[in-house]
Design a protein around this motif. Structure first.
Motif, PDB file in Angstrom:
ATOM      1  N   ASP A 133      10.134  11.056   5.468  1.00 26.14           N
ATOM      2  CA  ASP A 133      11.222  11.081   4.473  1.00 26.14           C
ATOM      3  C   ASP A 133      11.038  10.025   3.389  1.00 26.14           C
ATOM      4  O   ASP A 133      11.865   9.907   2.482  1.00 26.14           O
ATOM      5  N   PHE A 134       9.982   9.244   3.509  1.00 25.67           N
ATOM      6  CA  PHE A 134       9.810   8.104   2.600  1.00 25.67           C
ATOM      7  C   PHE A 134       9.249   8.547   1.247  1.00 25.67           C
ATOM      8  O   PHE A 134       9.500   7.930   0.221  1.00 25.67           O
ATOM      9  N   TYR A 135       8.468   9.645   1.273  1.00 26.16           N
ATOM     10  CA  TYR A 135       7.805  10.112   0.049  1.00 26.16           C
ATOM     11  C   TYR A 135       8.509  11.354  -0.483  1.00 26.16           C
ATOM     12  O   TYR A 135       8.722  12.313   0.251  1.00 26.16           O
ATOM     13  N   LEU A 136       8.836  11.344  -1.771  1.00 28.76           N
ATOM     14  CA  LEU A 136       9.587  12.438  -2.375  1.00 28.76           C
ATOM     15  C   LEU A 136       8.627  13.402  -3.080  1.00 28.76           C
ATOM     16  O   LEU A 136       7.638  12.976  -3.674  1.00 28.76           O
ATOM     17  N   LEU A 137       8.950  14.681  -3.003  1.00 24.36           N
ATOM     18  CA  LEU A 137       8.203  15.659  -3.799  1.00 24.36           C
ATOM     19  C   LEU A 137       8.582  15.475  -5.265  1.00 24.36           C
ATOM     20  O   LEU A 137       9.702  15.041  -5.565  1.00 24.36           O
ATOM     21  N   PRO A 138       7.655  15.808  -6.186  1.00 22.81           N
ATOM     22  CA  PRO A 138       7.971  15.534  -7.599  1.00 22.81           C
ATOM     23  C   PRO A 138       9.151  16.372  -8.119  1.00 22.81           C
ATOM     24  O   PRO A 138      10.008  15.838  -8.821  1.00 22.81           O
ATOM     25  N   GLY A 139       9.193  17.669  -7.750  1.00 20.39           N
ATOM     26  CA  GLY A 139      10.265  18.517  -8.263  1.00 20.39           C
ATOM     27  C   GLY A 139      10.466  18.298  -9.754  1.00 20.39           C
ATOM     28  O   GLY A 139       9.496  18.215 -10.506  1.00 20.39           O
ATOM     29  N   GLY A 140      11.732  18.175 -10.169  1.00 15.93           N
ATOM     30  CA  GLY A 140      12.016  17.925 -11.583  1.00 15.93           C
ATOM     31  C   GLY A 140      12.142  16.442 -11.907  1.00 15.93           C
ATOM     32  O   GLY A 140      12.460  16.078 -13.043  1.00 15.93           O
ATOM     33  N   THR A 141      11.907  15.599 -10.891  1.00 19.14           N
ATOM     34  CA  THR A 141      12.074  14.153 -11.096  1.00 19.14           C
ATOM     35  C   THR A 141      10.854  13.361 -10.579  1.00 19.14           C
ATOM     36  O   THR A 141      10.981  12.565  -9.652  1.00 19.14           O
ATOM     37  N   ASN A 163       0.822  -1.210   0.000  1.00 19.62           N
ATOM     38  CA  ASN A 163       0.000   0.000   0.000  1.00 19.62           C
ATOM     39  C   ASN A 163       0.862   1.269   0.000  1.00 19.62           C
ATOM     40  O   ASN A 163       0.516   2.272  -0.619  1.00 19.62           O
ATOM     41  N   LEU A 164       1.999   1.214   0.715  1.00 15.40           N
ATOM     42  CA  LEU A 164       2.879   2.385   0.808  1.00 15.40           C
ATOM     43  C   LEU A 164       3.424   2.780  -0.556  1.00 15.40           C
ATOM     44  O   LEU A 164       3.815   3.915  -0.776  1.00 15.40           O
ATOM     45  N   LEU A 165       3.497   1.775  -1.454  1.00 20.98           N
ATOM     46  CA  LEU A 165       4.196   1.968  -2.722  1.00 20.98           C
ATOM     47  C   LEU A 165       3.244   2.023  -3.909  1.00 20.98           C
ATOM     48  O   LEU A 165       3.648   1.857  -5.050  1.00 20.98           O
ATOM     49  N   GLN A 166       1.948   2.242  -3.639  1.00 23.39           N
ATOM     50  CA  GLN A 166       1.009   2.334  -4.754  1.00 23.39           C
ATOM     51  C   GLN A 166       1.310   3.568  -5.578  1.00 23.39           C
ATOM     52  O   GLN A 166       1.855   4.550  -5.092  1.00 23.39           O
ATOM     53  N   ARG A 167       0.955   3.508  -6.873  1.00 27.75           N
ATOM     54  CA  ARG A 167       1.262   4.609  -7.789  1.00 27.75           C
ATOM     55  C   ARG A 167       0.037   5.504  -7.967  1.00 27.75           C
ATOM     56  O   ARG A 167      -1.091   5.112  -7.667  1.00 27.75           O
ATOM     57  N   THR A 168       0.269   6.672  -8.492  1.00 34.74           N
ATOM     58  CA  THR A 168      -0.801   7.669  -8.609  1.00 34.74           C
ATOM     59  C   THR A 168      -1.936   7.200  -9.520  1.00 34.74           C
ATOM     60  O   THR A 168      -1.736   6.372 -10.403  1.00 34.74           O
ATOM     61  N   ARG A 169      -3.123   7.745  -9.280  1.00 32.82           N
ATOM     62  CA  ARG A 169      -4.262   7.461 -10.155  1.00 32.82           C
ATOM     63  C   ARG A 169      -4.443   8.564 -11.198  1.00 32.82           C
ATOM     64  O   ARG A 169      -5.489   8.611 -11.874  1.00 32.82           O
ATOM     65  N   CYS A 170      -3.463   9.447 -11.352  1.00 31.82           N
ATOM     66  CA  CYS A 170      -3.540  10.486 -12.396  1.00 31.82           C
ATOM     67  C   CYS A 170      -3.954   9.825 -13.706  1.00 31.82           C
ATOM     68  O   CYS A 170      -3.290   8.916 -14.189  1.00 31.82           O
ATOM     69  N   SER A 208      -0.744  11.899  -4.525  1.00 36.84           N
ATOM     70  CA  SER A 208      -0.338  10.678  -3.843  1.00 36.84           C
ATOM     71  C   SER A 208      -1.628  10.009  -3.365  1.00 36.84           C
ATOM     72  O   SER A 208      -2.364  10.578  -2.572  1.00 36.84           O
ATOM     73  N   PRO A 209      -1.946   8.813  -3.873  1.00 32.59           N
ATOM     74  CA  PRO A 209      -3.319   8.303  -3.750  1.00 32.59           C
ATOM     75  C   PRO A 209      -3.683   7.609  -2.438  1.00 32.59           C
ATOM     76  O   PRO A 209      -4.856   7.495  -2.121  1.00 32.59           O
ATOM     77  N   GLY A 210      -2.709   7.154  -1.698  1.00 33.62           N
ATOM     78  CA  GLY A 210      -2.995   6.264  -0.571  1.00 33.62           C
ATOM     79  C   GLY A 210      -3.643   6.975   0.612  1.00 33.62           C
ATOM     80  O   GLY A 210      -3.399   8.156   0.864  1.00 33.62           O
ATOM     81  N   ASP A 211      -4.444   6.232   1.359  1.00 35.26           N
ATOM     82  CA  ASP A 211      -5.053   6.744   2.587  1.00 35.26           C
ATOM     83  C   ASP A 211      -4.213   6.364   3.812  1.00 35.26           C
ATOM     84  O   ASP A 211      -3.951   7.188   4.690  1.00 35.26           O
ATOM     85  N   TRP A 212      -3.826   5.114   3.881  1.00 37.01           N
ATOM     86  CA  TRP A 212      -3.012   4.589   4.990  1.00 37.01           C
ATOM     87  C   TRP A 212      -1.723   5.396   5.178  1.00 37.01           C
ATOM     88  O   TRP A 212      -1.402   5.765   6.317  1.00 37.01           O
ATOM     89  N   PRO A 213      -1.004   5.747   4.108  1.00 38.41           N
ATOM     90  CA  PRO A 213       0.208   6.555   4.315  1.00 38.41           C
ATOM     91  C   PRO A 213      -0.087   7.915   4.954  1.00 38.41           C
ATOM     92  O   PRO A 213       0.754   8.453   5.668  1.00 38.41           O
ATOM     93  N   HIS A 261       9.429  10.866 -11.548  1.00 35.90           N
ATOM     94  CA  HIS A 261       9.499   9.398 -11.643  1.00 35.90           C
ATOM     95  C   HIS A 261      10.135   8.799 -10.400  1.00 35.90           C
ATOM     96  O   HIS A 261      10.051   7.603 -10.183  1.00 35.90           O
ATOM     97  N   LEU A 262      10.788   9.630  -9.578  1.00 33.35           N
ATOM     98  CA  LEU A 262      11.342   9.137  -8.311  1.00 33.35           C
ATOM     99  C   LEU A 262      10.340   9.456  -7.214  1.00 33.35           C
ATOM    100  O   LEU A 262      10.077  10.613  -6.913  1.00 33.35           O
ATOM    101  N   GLU A 263       9.758   8.419  -6.614  1.00 28.47           N
ATOM    102  CA  GLU A 263       8.640   8.649  -5.700  1.00 28.47           C
ATOM    103  C   GLU A 263       8.905   8.245  -4.268  1.00 28.47           C
ATOM    104  O   GLU A 263       8.327   8.801  -3.343  1.00 28.47           O
ATOM    105  N   PHE A 264       9.747   7.238  -4.080  1.00 25.35           N
ATOM    106  CA  PHE A 264       9.926   6.670  -2.742  1.00 25.35           C
ATOM    107  C   PHE A 264      11.412   6.564  -2.405  1.00 25.35           C
ATOM    108  O   PHE A 264      12.228   6.307  -3.280  1.00 25.35           O
ATOM    109  N   ALA A 265      11.721   6.730  -1.129  1.00 24.62           N
ATOM    110  CA  ALA A 265      13.118   6.615  -0.685  1.00 24.62           C
ATOM    111  C   ALA A 265      13.457   5.159  -0.406  1.00 24.62           C
ATOM    112  O   ALA A 265      13.942   4.813   0.661  1.00 24.62           O
ATOM    113  N   ILE A 266      13.173   4.299  -1.362  1.00 23.89           N
ATOM    114  CA  ILE A 266      13.499   2.881  -1.207  1.00 23.89           C
ATOM    115  C   ILE A 266      14.558   2.557  -2.254  1.00 23.89           C
ATOM    116  O   ILE A 266      14.486   3.059  -3.370  1.00 23.89           O
TER     117      ILE A 266
END
Ligand SMILES: Cc1cc2nc3c(=O)[nH]c(=O)nc-3n(C[C@H](O)[C@H](O)[C@H](O)COP(=O)(O)OP(=O)(O)OC[C@H]3O[C@@H](n4cnc5c(N)ncnc54)[C@H](O)[C@@H]3O)c2cc1C
Ligand code: SF4
Ligand code: FES
Ligand code: FES
Lengths: 206, 333
Positions: free
Chosen positions: B195-203, B113-120, B165-170, B205-210
């Protein structure tokens, strides 16, 4: 559906499958001798491979069949095992038409890899009646006129049975909430909620 | 969908080793409700799946220690129904119970659930579609900016991406300062959810600090008396089975009728689970009234940057916070 013959295919007409009830379509095909043993072994380890030998139980019968690793449980049921009672609505987890039970819990078979059925017990709409006797949930859907086109109905019934067994059919509001994952494009919701209420009373008694 | 191999792992070590052997094209799969969905859309194209749903003990839920512990493999439905979690941390239970459907909650893990992707919708339009998307294909552009952006974020957006960011649990975990426990080729570590979730900024495609090959093993939540006075309030286009337009996770510690400590995080309106420190500061030390709660809610949106069709999320978000604060305050500690 392609016309290419599949070696492990046994054609069972829709009518036949309905008449004979649970399991026959499975029993007739792709069940090699070793799978006829009384219970499927709890073969939990599976893979690695692009194709996999799957051993599972579907509607109480052992099934052994080679599958593509990427195939869904829904496609396995419908396209390989001819258990077409389970429906494909969206194929993306959004409608509930494909609901089946795995180890007693309701899941969306379209987003379940078939490989995940290894060593498990799958129950589909074909597996819930007791011979000629309908499951109380099936009977309730008829009594309450809980369908129009019927496309969502197998999924509704499988979800409804689980909803009652989970203890989530305590009130109309709770039924509506816990049946939210099953969309009915005909809008038969009033009947569906009434059917689950009716069946819940009977299922609790038995 | 491309051809792929599948293997079921029985231990964490086995999973990490299998991932290492399989290389960059490998993915862990838990419930598959995000990954398999995106594979069908051609957005994820793994060559190797390592199934971690059956790792022994990975579904453990432990509420006895000084922190709540949720094994990454615990199903959303099981955490949502856990008696202690429901009683002492309703914000956690509700964030799960109000997500997806019971079928999906039976499949999906709280780690996945933490790593689900956007519903855009432009992202989900898929590979080879007509719409550019920086998250899917870096550098191609963002179709949502200037497009049909009713569902897009108003907080934390960039020139490159406005995806929610679509998740509710996070969001609930963010309010309660959870830690994400990880294990990988270089051993175990933990990351605060902040610190686990990254702001989009210019990247984007990088979403998680994993890191590559790392596996989420569990989630730890520090115990707090604010858990009892907590709620997850979720506003959607339909009453159930929909992603949030705006949501608020609130937990309150009270001194009599004054707020000692407020935990506030938002969903549905931001590019990552959004901690609303401004709101917390305005609530702390105060007696609660609906007006105060609304003013505190509005403060969270001071930096909002709506697009063309999503301006309503600013007022909706503020009112969602206000309602949630009042609901939480009424709960008996
Ligand atoms: C129709 C629909 C409606 C939904 N509605 C909601 C909603 O309202 N609210 C909400 O919050 N969510 C919603 N979801 C999303 C759902 O909650 C997630 O898809 C689910 O939680 C993901 O968990 P999973 O176990 O299925 O993950 P998977 O799909 O198996 O994995 C997701 C990703 O995480 C990785 N991964 C999984 N587990 C681990 C691990 N332990 N360590 C490292 N990597 C891992 C996988 O490689 C993959 O990249 C919805 C989904 C659908 C399909
Ligand atoms: S908002 Fe982000 S995810 Fe959506 S199209 Fe733009 S870049 Fe892609
Ligand atoms: S076909 Fe599976 S949920 Fe729609
Ligand atoms: S009866 Fe037609 S979709 Fe439900």
């Amino acid at each position: 559906m392609s016309d290419a013959p599949e070696p492990d295919r046994v054609i069972v007409s829709r009518r036949e499958a309905l008449e004979v009830g649970a399991g026959i379509a499975v029993a007739g095909l792709a069940v090699p001798a070793e799978a006829q043993a009384p219970a499927a072994p709890p073969a939990r380890s599976i893979g690695p491979g692009t194709t996999l030998p799957l051993s599972t139980r579907i509607n109480g019968r052992p099934v052994s069949i080679d599958i593509e690793a990427r195939t869904s449980l829904l496609d396995l049921l419908r396209e390989r095992l001819r258990l077409t009672g389970t429906k494909k609505g969206c194929d993306h987890g959004q409608c509930g038409a494909c609901t089946v039970h795995v180890d007693g819990r309701r899941v969306a078979s379209c987003l379940t890899l078939a490989a995940k059925a290894e060593g498990r017990e799958v129950v589909t709409i074909e597996g819930i009646s007791d011979g000629e006797t309908l499951h109380p949930m099936q009977q309730a859907f008829i009594d309450q006129d809980a369908l129009q086109c019927g496309y969502c109905t197998p999924g509704q019934i499988m979800a409804g049975i689980a909803c009652v067994r989970e203890g989530h059919a305590g009130s109309r509001a709770e039924i509506r909430e816990f049946m939210g994952g099953n969309i009915c494009r005909c809008g038969a919701y009033v009947g569906i909620v009434a059917a689950i209420e009716q069946a819940a009373t009977q299922m609790r008694r038995s | 969908m491309r051809q792929l191999t599948y293997v079921r792992a029985e231990t964490i070590d086995e999973a990490i080793a299998a991932h290492g052997r399989a290389g960059a094209q490998a993915r862990y799969i838990a419930g598959g409700t995000t990954l398999y969905d995106l594979m069908k859309l051609g957005i994820e194209q793994p060559a190797h799946l390592i199934d971690i749903a059956d790792i022994q003990g990975s579904e453990r839920i432990d509420t006895n220690g000084d922190r709540l512990f949720f094994g990454a493999g615990a199903r959303m439905a099981d955490v949502a129904e856990d008696r202690v979690v429901r009683r002492d941390y309703p914000v956690l239970a509700e964030s799960l119970a109000k997500a997806a459907s019971q079928q999906l909650r039976n499949m999906a893990s709280v780690g996945g659930n933490l790593l689900q992707r956007t519903r855009c919708p432009y992202f989900r339009n898929g590979a080879g579609g007509v719409y550019p998307c920086n998250k899917r294909e870096p550098g191609t552009g963002c179709a949502a900016i200037g497009g049909l952006d009713r569902g897009q974020a108003v907080l934390g957006i960039s020139e490159s991406c406005t995806a929610v960011s679509p998740g509710d649990w996070p969001v609930a975990l963010t309010a309660l300062d959870a830690e994400i426990l990880l294990s990988g080729p270089a051993g175990p570590r933990s990351v605060p959810v902040a610190d686990f979730y990254l702001l989009p900024g210019g990247t984007p495609h990088l979403e998680f600090a994993i890191r590559p090959g790392e596996i989420v093993t569990g989630i730890a939540v520090p115990k707090t008396d604010a858990g009892r006075r907590s709620t997850y309030h979720k506003i959607r286009d339909r009453e159930t089975y929909a992603f949030a337009l705006a949501s608020a996770a609130i937990a309150l510690s009270m001194d009599g009728d004054r707020v000692r400590r407020a935990h506030v995080a938002l969903g549905g309106v931001a590019t990552r689970p959004w901690r609303a420190r401004e709101t917390e500061a305005l609530l702390e030390g105060q007696r609660l009234t609906r007006e105060r709660a609304l003013a505190a809610g509005r403060a969270a949106f001071a930096g909002a940057r709506p697009g063309t069709h999503n301006g309503f999320k600013v007022e909706l978000g503020a009112r969602t916070i206000a309602d949630a604060v009042m609901i939480a305050a009424e709960r008996n500690a």
